[in-house]
Design a protein around this motif. Structure first.
Motif, PDB file in Angstrom:
ATOM      1  N   ILE A 129      -4.295   8.800  -7.396  1.00 33.74           N
ATOM      2  CA  ILE A 129      -4.055   7.360  -7.562  1.00 33.74           C
ATOM      3  C   ILE A 129      -4.551   6.892  -8.932  1.00 33.74           C
ATOM      4  N   LEU A 130      -5.778   7.265  -9.275  1.00 28.15           N
ATOM      5  CA  LEU A 130      -6.321   6.825 -10.555  1.00 28.15           C
ATOM      6  C   LEU A 130      -5.582   7.439 -11.738  1.00 28.15           C
ATOM      7  N   ALA A 131      -5.172   8.697 -11.611  1.00 30.97           N
ATOM      8  CA  ALA A 131      -4.423   9.324 -12.696  1.00 30.97           C
ATOM      9  C   ALA A 131      -3.109   8.585 -12.935  1.00 30.97           C
ATOM     10  N   SER A 132      -2.462   8.152 -11.856  1.00 34.12           N
ATOM     11  CA  SER A 132      -1.186   7.438 -11.976  1.00 34.12           C
ATOM     12  C   SER A 132      -1.365   6.072 -12.629  1.00 34.12           C
ATOM     13  N   TYR A 133      -2.487   5.433 -12.362  1.00 33.44           N
ATOM     14  CA  TYR A 133      -2.725   4.096 -12.917  1.00 33.44           C
ATOM     15  C   TYR A 133      -3.355   4.124 -14.311  1.00 33.44           C
ATOM     16  N   PHE A 134      -4.115   5.175 -14.609  1.00 37.13           N
ATOM     17  CA  PHE A 134      -4.848   5.203 -15.874  1.00 37.13           C
ATOM     18  C   PHE A 134      -4.108   5.879 -17.012  1.00 37.13           C
ATOM     19  N   HIS A 135      -3.032   6.608 -16.743  1.00 44.96           N
ATOM     20  CA  HIS A 135      -2.462   7.467 -17.787  1.00 44.96           C
ATOM     21  C   HIS A 135      -1.917   6.683 -18.979  1.00 44.96           C
ATOM     22  N   ASP A 136      -1.587   5.405 -18.799  1.00 42.42           N
ATOM     23  CA  ASP A 136      -1.080   4.591 -19.916  1.00 42.42           C
ATOM     24  C   ASP A 136      -2.072   3.532 -20.396  1.00 42.42           C
ATOM     25  N   ILE A 137      -3.290   3.561 -19.876  1.00 43.52           N
ATOM     26  CA  ILE A 137      -4.233   2.487 -20.181  1.00 43.52           C
ATOM     27  C   ILE A 137      -4.591   2.454 -21.670  1.00 43.52           C
ATOM     28  N   GLY A 138      -4.376   3.567 -22.374  1.00 44.33           N
ATOM     29  CA  GLY A 138      -4.643   3.613 -23.799  1.00 44.33           C
ATOM     30  C   GLY A 138      -3.712   2.743 -24.625  1.00 44.33           C
ATOM     31  N   TYR A 142     -16.943   5.371  -0.121  1.00 41.26           N
ATOM     32  CA  TYR A 142     -17.105   4.648  -1.388  1.00 41.26           C
ATOM     33  C   TYR A 142     -15.891   4.832  -2.301  1.00 41.26           C
ATOM     34  N   LEU A 143     -15.094   5.902  -2.096  1.00 39.84           N
ATOM     35  CA  LEU A 143     -13.928   6.133  -2.940  1.00 39.84           C
ATOM     36  C   LEU A 143     -12.863   5.060  -2.723  1.00 39.84           C
ATOM     37  N   TRP A 144     -12.658   4.691  -1.475  1.00 41.68           N
ATOM     38  CA  TRP A 144     -11.701   3.617  -1.166  1.00 41.68           C
ATOM     39  C   TRP A 144     -12.223   2.291  -1.700  1.00 41.68           C
ATOM     40  N   ALA A 145     -13.517   2.060  -1.548  1.00 35.36           N
ATOM     41  CA  ALA A 145     -14.125   0.819  -2.044  1.00 35.36           C
ATOM     42  C   ALA A 145     -14.040   0.764  -3.575  1.00 35.36           C
ATOM     43  N   HIS A 146     -14.283   1.891  -4.207  1.00 27.08           N
ATOM     44  CA  HIS A 146     -14.226   1.949  -5.668  1.00 27.08           C
ATOM     45  C   HIS A 146     -12.822   1.616  -6.167  1.00 27.08           C
ATOM     46  N   TRP A 147     -11.806   2.215  -5.561  1.00 27.01           N
ATOM     47  CA  TRP A 147     -10.436   1.971  -5.989  1.00 27.01           C
ATOM     48  C   TRP A 147     -10.073   0.497  -5.820  1.00 27.01           C
ATOM     49  N   MET A 168       0.843  -1.196   0.000  1.00 28.78           N
ATOM     50  CA  MET A 168       0.000   0.000   0.000  1.00 28.78           C
ATOM     51  C   MET A 168       0.882   1.251   0.000  1.00 28.78           C
ATOM     52  N   ASN A 169       0.719   2.091  -1.017  1.00 26.95           N
ATOM     53  CA  ASN A 169       1.497   3.326  -1.063  1.00 26.95           C
ATOM     54  C   ASN A 169       0.894   4.375  -0.132  1.00 26.95           C
ATOM     55  N   ILE A 170       1.594   5.475   0.031  1.00 27.64           N
ATOM     56  CA  ILE A 170       1.181   6.469   1.023  1.00 27.64           C
ATOM     57  C   ILE A 170      -0.151   7.137   0.653  1.00 27.64           C
ATOM     58  N   PHE A 171      -0.431   7.253  -0.645  1.00 27.88           N
ATOM     59  CA  PHE A 171      -1.702   7.854  -1.074  1.00 27.88           C
ATOM     60  C   PHE A 171      -2.865   6.919  -0.752  1.00 27.88           C
ATOM     61  N   GLU A 172      -2.654   5.630  -0.945  1.00 21.66           N
ATOM     62  CA  GLU A 172      -3.672   4.645  -0.571  1.00 21.66           C
ATOM     63  C   GLU A 172      -3.857   4.623   0.948  1.00 21.66           C
ATOM     64  N   LYS A 173      -2.755   4.724   1.656  1.00 26.35           N
ATOM     65  CA  LYS A 173      -2.795   4.721   3.131  1.00 26.35           C
ATOM     66  C   LYS A 173      -3.725   5.820   3.643  1.00 26.35           C
TER      67      LYS A 173
END
Length: 218
Positions: free
Chosen positions: A82-91, A20-25, A1-6
């Motif tokens: 968190i989502l920006a870091s994970y989604f930026h290369d999803i394309g 719900y944001l934590w649950a969604h992630w 778990m990274n510090i942003f998730e923490k």
């Protein structure tokens, strides 16, 4: 778990209205990690673009921002980063259908033709193994070699790389990633831009972040 998730977990537990944001992630993280892993498998010549790349981005952000600042972030800000870091290369996630569609794509054939015709094109050294005959991509030589196979893999990756920010937007929207997140209608398009921001310049990226924050506060 990274510090942003923490801190997303900690702050979500302290505010039931945003839990719900934590649950969604947590619900989408395994799917995103799987898709990112596919990128590295499909295009082994790339630098690492799996979840470890996203984690490296977050760790580097943590070094810049510092924990005493991060702990003051809102749940929405943490979730967004968190989502920006994970989604930026999803394309760059290219499904089997995308590979097949390449060869019937006029844009792809034009991309190859330009590389073949222009010796100064950075892709020319890969495109020279192919030719286009009556709208069909063919090998310039009769025999198939590992070099030509790798060249085709590289050309396909380059073709999609130039489009991957726009593809990321469409994937996020079509998969309805934000459907269960009620942040207000003005916010959603801006978040899509942030999540697919790999090709945005810093000014555009900061504007998206600011615009999203303003939309939430209105």
């Amino acid at each position: 778990m990274n510090i942003f998730e923490k801190y997303l977990k900690k702050n979500s537990e302290a505010d039931e209205t945003l839990s719900y944001l934590w649950a969604h992630w947590n619900s989408i993280k395994p799917v995103i990690k799987s898709n990112l892993e596919y990128i590295s498998n499909a295009f082994p010549h790339f630098t690492i673009h799996n979840a470890s790349h996203s984690e490296a981005i977050l760790n580097n952000l943590a070094r810049i921002i510092r924990e005493e600042v991060i702990e003051k972030f809102s749940c929405i800000d943490l979730w967004l980063l968190i989502l920006a870091s994970y989604f930026h290369d999803i394309g760059m996630f290219i499904a089997e259908k995308d590979f097949r569609d390449c060869f019937d794509s006029k844009d792809f054939l034009e991309f190859i033709k330009n590389a073949i015709d222009n010796p100064f094109d950075s892709n020319h050294k890969y495109a020279k193994y192919f030719l286009i005959d009556n709208g069909v991509l063919k090998q310039a030589r009769k025999s198939v070699s590992l070099v030509s196979y790798n060249a085709l893999t590289f050309l396909i990756s380059e073709f999609y790389r130039t489009k991957h920010a726009e593809r990321a937007k469409k994937m996020i929207q079509s998969n309805k990633v934000l459907e269960t997140i009620n942040l207000g209608k003005p916010t959603t398009p801006n978040l899509v831009n942030v999540f697919s921001s790999d090709c945005l310049n810093p000014i555009s990226f900061n504007f998206c972040l600011l615009d999203s924050s303003l939309s939430r506060s209105n």
